[in-house]
Structures are given as C-alpha cells and as structure tokens.
Design a protein around this motif. Structure first.
Motif, short mmCIF file in Angstrom:
data_model
loop_
_atom_site.label_atom_id
_atom_site.label_comp_id
_atom_site.label_asym_id
_atom_site.label_seq_id
_atom_site.Cartn_x
_atom_site.Cartn_y
_atom_site.Cartn_z
N GLN A 168 35.35 2.05 103.06
CA GLN A 168 36.39 2.92 102.76
C GLN A 168 37.70 2.61 103.80
O GLN A 168 38.74 2.79 103.17
N ALA A 169 37.20 2.36 105.01
CA ALA A 169 38.63 2.17 105.82
C ALA A 169 39.15 0.82 105.23
O ALA A 169 40.32 0.56 105.13
N GLU A 171 39.17 -0.68 102.26
CA GLU A 171 40.09 -0.24 101.13
C GLU A 171 41.23 0.43 101.31
O GLU A 171 42.33 0.13 100.57
N LYS A 172 41.16 1.21 102.26
CA LYS A 172 42.43 1.99 102.52
C LYS A 172 43.53 1.36 103.26
O LYS A 172 44.76 1.38 102.89
N VAL A 173 43.22 0.64 104.40
CA VAL A 173 44.07 -0.02 105.17
C VAL A 173 44.31 -1.23 104.98
O VAL A 173 45.38 -2.06 105.22
#
Length: 235
Positions: A168-169, A171-173
């Motif tokens: 998830q990190a 995909e986010k950053v």
C-alpha cells in the motif's frame, strides 16, 4: 543408507496469490509451479478451499510444508495481518491441513521458509520479503532463529515497517520515494543486526533501483520454496 524418497507438497501463501509445487527430499522441484489468487476475505475456510483447488491433480506426495504470512507458533497461527487477522487468530493450521489431506504437515512463517531455502549457512543471514507486507527471518549458520515480527515494530511515530514499505505504501508514494524508504530501512537493519548476508525477496524486490552492497542478494520466490524440504530434513 536408505535413500529418502519423500515427496513434499510445498505451499507459499501470500497476500495476493497461493503458490505450490512438489519437492523431493533435497528440495528439487518436481513439477512446474501452480498458483491461484488468494481469496478475499482470506479466512481459513476460504484459504483451505483455494489450496484444495490448487493441488487437485498434483502428483503423489507424503508430506506438506507451508509458508504462512503471519506469526506461527508450534504450527498455530497467532496473527495474519495481510490475510484476515481476526478469523485466523489461534487457528491450528497444521491440524487443518493434516485432517484435510491425510498427510503430516508443518507450517512456519513464509519469510522463515524462504530464508531456509536461500541461505548459504554461513554466519548471521537475514531474509527480507517485500510484498503485501514486510517479512523477515534470521538464520545463524543455517539454523533458523525464533521468528520476530519486525514488520509490526514501530518505525515512525505513526507507521510500522509494514505501513512504511508494504504494498500500500508503494502504491501511495510511488517507486522513487519507496526506494528511498527502502534504503533507509536497509541502513537500520545493517546497524541493528550487523548481518553477514541480507537476502531480499518478494514481488516488489524487482522495483529496487539503487545499487546494493556486495553482501545483499536479490532472490526470487521460487528459490525460497525450496525451504519446504528443509522443514522435513532429518525427520
């Protein structure tokens, strides 16, 4: 000496896929990998159903080895944060497998199994998996040490390792920032554990875009599943 003719059903359960193959007693792969999508929600009932579908039609085997994405103690799942944590708490997954397939089973953390499959057996070796979450394993001269869920240790005031470097990190950053975070984490691991060799596996290892130290090696998941045979070595 009588030759060990074991055939081991090795299963790697991940947050996105469940993969399996058959190994001989030396860890050599006896058939092509097969995989299915990990069900959502990934409850014990649904995961067991997915495994049954996956291995239907596999060649004969007499033992089972499973790498599981969570904390496993004596074959019992304590946590499974990247599956369905509440439904897995205190589940005797070893017994579920043994009862379902009528074969003896052994279950350990997935990073532990991958570590068993890739290490050289020299000094302190650390295995890190970069996938849905952040998996770790430690081995000293080839002997697996007690599992530590480093993934859930706070790294910042608000984030664990899983939060900071997991899927998830990423995909986010984005790739650039994620790589910067990974470099920071490797620096921490080097300082805290002073490993002789660090192995990095998991699907997101392919995203690494910076030069690694000479004692850091990229490995793939197929290398790690060899650890399934090590679970039964001498038993």
């Amino acid at each position: 000496m009588k030759k060990n003719t074991d055939r081991i059903l090795a299963i790697d359960i991940g947050g996105s896929h469940i993969k399996s193959t058959i190994l001989d007693a030396d860890g050599k792969i006896q058939m092509d990998y097969e995989k299915v999508v990990t069900p959502q929600p990934a409850s014990p009932t649904k995961v067991m159903a997915a495994i049954k579908t996956l291995v239907k039609g596999f060649p004969a085997y007499n033992k089972i080895a499973v790498g599981f994405p969570g904390y496993v103690k004596a074959g019992i799942v304590i946590t499974a944060p990247n599956l369905d944590n509440e439904s897995w708490h205190n589940v005797n997954f070893t017994k579920l497998l043994t009862d379902a397939f009528k074969k003896p089973a052994r279950v350990i953390n997935d990073a532990d199994m991958q570590g068993l499959g890739v290490v050289k057996g020299v000094g302190l070796e650390m295995m890190v998996t970069l996938g849905t979450g952040f998996g770790t394993a430690f081995l000293n001269n080839g002997v697996l040490l007690p599992h530590l869920e480093l993934a859930h240790h706070p790294l910042t005031k608000k984030q664990t390792y899983d939060d900071y470097i997991g899927e998830q990190a990423l995909e986010k950053v984005g790739d650039k920032k994620w790589n910067e975070r990974l470099q920071k984490i490797i620096g921490i691991l080097k300082t805290v554990f002073n490993y002789d060799t660090l192995y990095i596996g998991g699907g997101n290892a392919a995203k690494i875009n910076f030069k690694l130290d000479k004692n850091i090696k990229i490995v793939n998941n197929e290398d790690g599943i060899h650890g399934g045979a090590k679970l039964w070595e001498g038993k």
